[in-house]
Write a protein that holds these residues in place. Structure first.
Motif, PDB file in Angstrom:
ATOM      1  N   ALA A  69     -55.259  53.256   0.838  1.00 52.54           N
ATOM      2  CA  ALA A  69     -56.487  52.468   0.954  1.00 52.54           C
ATOM      3  C   ALA A  69     -57.747  53.330   1.109  1.00 52.54           C
ATOM      4  O   ALA A  69     -58.751  53.060   0.442  1.00 52.54           O
ATOM      5  N   PRO A  70     -57.721  54.397   1.953  1.00 48.57           N
ATOM      6  CA  PRO A  70     -58.941  55.204   2.080  1.00 48.57           C
ATOM      7  C   PRO A  70     -59.362  55.844   0.747  1.00 48.57           C
ATOM      8  O   PRO A  70     -60.545  55.858   0.405  1.00 48.57           O
ATOM      9  N   ARG A  72     -58.699  54.736  -2.209  1.00 47.90           N
ATOM     10  CA  ARG A  72     -59.150  53.686  -3.113  1.00 47.90           C
ATOM     11  C   ARG A  72     -60.599  53.322  -2.780  1.00 47.90           C
ATOM     12  O   ARG A  72     -61.450  53.236  -3.658  1.00 47.90           O
ATOM     13  N   ASP A  73     -60.882  53.141  -1.485  1.00 51.51           N
ATOM     14  CA  ASP A  73     -62.225  52.734  -1.071  1.00 51.51           C
ATOM     15  C   ASP A  73     -63.248  53.840  -1.305  1.00 51.51           C
ATOM     16  O   ASP A  73     -64.413  53.555  -1.587  1.00 51.51           O
ATOM     17  N   ALA A  74     -62.830  55.101  -1.178  1.00 54.60           N
ATOM     18  CA  ALA A  74     -63.775  56.208  -1.338  1.00 54.60           C
ATOM     19  C   ALA A  74     -63.999  56.547  -2.811  1.00 54.60           C
ATOM     20  O   ALA A  74     -64.779  57.436  -3.119  1.00 54.60           O
ATOM     21  N   GLY A 151     -56.472  46.998   0.167  1.00 53.33           N
ATOM     22  CA  GLY A 151     -57.598  46.123  -0.106  1.00 53.33           C
ATOM     23  C   GLY A 151     -57.425  44.701   0.388  1.00 53.33           C
ATOM     24  O   GLY A 151     -58.344  43.894   0.289  1.00 53.33           O
TER      25      GLY A 151
ATOM     26  N   ALA B  72     -69.090  54.839  -4.803  1.00 53.08           N
ATOM     27  CA  ALA B  72     -68.441  55.626  -3.755  1.00 53.08           C
ATOM     28  C   ALA B  72     -68.495  57.104  -4.121  1.00 53.08           C
ATOM     29  O   ALA B  72     -68.369  57.462  -5.281  1.00 53.08           O
TER      30      ALA B  72
END
Lengths: 211, 191
Positions: A69-70, A72-74, A151, B72
């Motif tokens: 997840a980190p 993916r989000d970054a 997510g 991002a």
């Protein structure tokens, strides 16, 4: 690309506490057990191997939320995709990196746990062999689960519900191998191999669909 | 030869059609400026060009490596800026030298040893842009490149885009802030 990504993920797991917290949780779970069933040394030594396996399974849940997840989000996964990396290959690297950060500390902590529970040396050897065979499957399952829940709201709770039932075969054959038969070990290896072979594709498909 | 071509591309998000009929052909030194209101699908169009999303209709064809500046920053927050960029530069076949000159180009050389998490919003934006420069890719896809930048940094950005185009590169920028991109093909997305 493979080596660079593997090194980065292992470094992040070790420096970000990803390697330490599951081990601390594992030891805590092993320590709690004698409080619940009483300090009967004979009983503890008999069930100790199974306790170690159960605690290892629960500890494997802990790092799931931080596996994918980190990144993916970054936007890290997007940047890898732009560079032509397939998400299945990325997932396979994540599995290898997760195993490197998770399994060796866990196997070291299992020595300590076996001492605390009074498990015999012979049983401890079987536990360690079982963990060596079973942890790659556990790591593969963790990464596939992480990809499926990345997510989503309440990802942590959902990950537990999703992963634990799928990990039951590992637990059955892992704990089953403690009785000394080699059949359980072979089945454990088969399940672990199946998970390692299938998980990258499951995780890759989940990551592609998440867009 | 470097090229980016879209023919009759439509983009959707969550099953809802955002835009349709976008056609575009960019060759060396050319640029496109994607504008439109918030939520009109500017970022979706950039992601489609980058190959991260499949277009709902139409085709996208690109020749040459792509560098993406997305929302991002994709830099590990605990690492010093130069090392965080080194990771991507190594994947792109560049070295620490490419990172150092990219950092100088976006005027971040003084904070190269600072952890990424301590950088300001504008500095992170410029750091992400430094990755695009260091990648040495001919096609630049930029999603809101001017976000969080002050006037001087925007002027610097415009200068860097001009340099890249003069060297035969392609720029596709989606922005709601005005940036000077002389001779760029205007692409309007909106309801």
């Amino acid at each position: 690309m493979i080596a660079a990504l593997l090194l980065r993920d292992v470094r992040r797991a070790w420096t970000g506490g990803g390697a330490v917290w599951p081990v601390a949780f594992f030891l805590l779970a092993c320590v709690l057990f004698p409080f619940a069933v009483g300090p009967d040394a004979a009983l503890l030594s008999r069930v100790g191997g199974g306790v170690v396996w159960t605690a290892a399974l629960l500890a494997a849940l802990l790092p799931i939320e931080r596996l994918l997840a980190p990144d993916r989000d970054a936007g890290v996964l997007d940047q890898l995709a732009v560079r032509g990396a397939s998400m299945s290959a990325v997932a396979a690297i994540k599995i290898a990196a997760h195993w490197c950060a998770f399994a060796p500390p866990l196997m070291a902590a299992a020595l300590l746990a076996a001492g605390l529970l009074g498990v015999s040396g012979e049983t401890l050897l079987r536990v360690e062999i079982g963990l060596a065979i079973g942890t790659p499957g556990l790591a593969a399952l963790a990464v596939a689960t992480a990809a499926l829940v990345a997510g989503l709201r309440g990802a942590g709770a959902l990950a537990g519900l999703l992963m634990l039932p799928l990990a039951v075969p590992l637990l059955i054959f892992g704990a089953g191998s403690l009785d000394g038969g080699s059949g359980a070990l072979k089945l454990l290896a088969a399940i672990s191999l199946l998970l390692c072979a299938g998980a990258p594709f499951v995780a890759g498909a989940a990551l592609r669909m998440a867009d | 030869m470097t090229a980016l071509a879209l023919s009759d591309v439509a983009g959707a998000r969550g099953g809802e059609m955002l835009f349709a009929g976008v056609s575009l052909a960019l060759g060396p030194g050319e640029a496109a400026l994607v504008t439109g209101p918030n939520g009109a699908g500017k970022s979706t169009l950039v992601r489609i060009c980058a190959g991260l999303l499949a277009p709902a209709m139409g085709t996208v064809r690109s020749e040459g490596r792509i560098a993406l500046l997305a929302e991002a920053h994709a830099l590990d927050p605990e690492l010093p800026l130069a090392r965080a960029l080194d990771f991507w530069s190594a994947l792109d076949g560049g070295g620490p030298q490419a990172v150092a000159s990219a950092l100088a180009a976006v005027e971040l050389a003084p904070v190269a040893q600072l952890p990424v998490r301590l950088l300001s919003t504008g500095q992170r934006r410029r750091a992400a842009f430094a990755r695009v420069i260091a990648s040495d890719a001919p096609i630049w896809l930029l999603d809101e490149p001017a976000n969080g930048l002050d006037a001087a940094a925007i002027a610097r950005l415009e200068h860097l885009l001009a340099v890249h185009r003069a060297a035969g590169g392609i720029v596709l920028a989606a922005t709601h802030l005005p940036i000077a991109l002389p001779g760029a093909v205007p692409v309007e997305v909106g309801r």
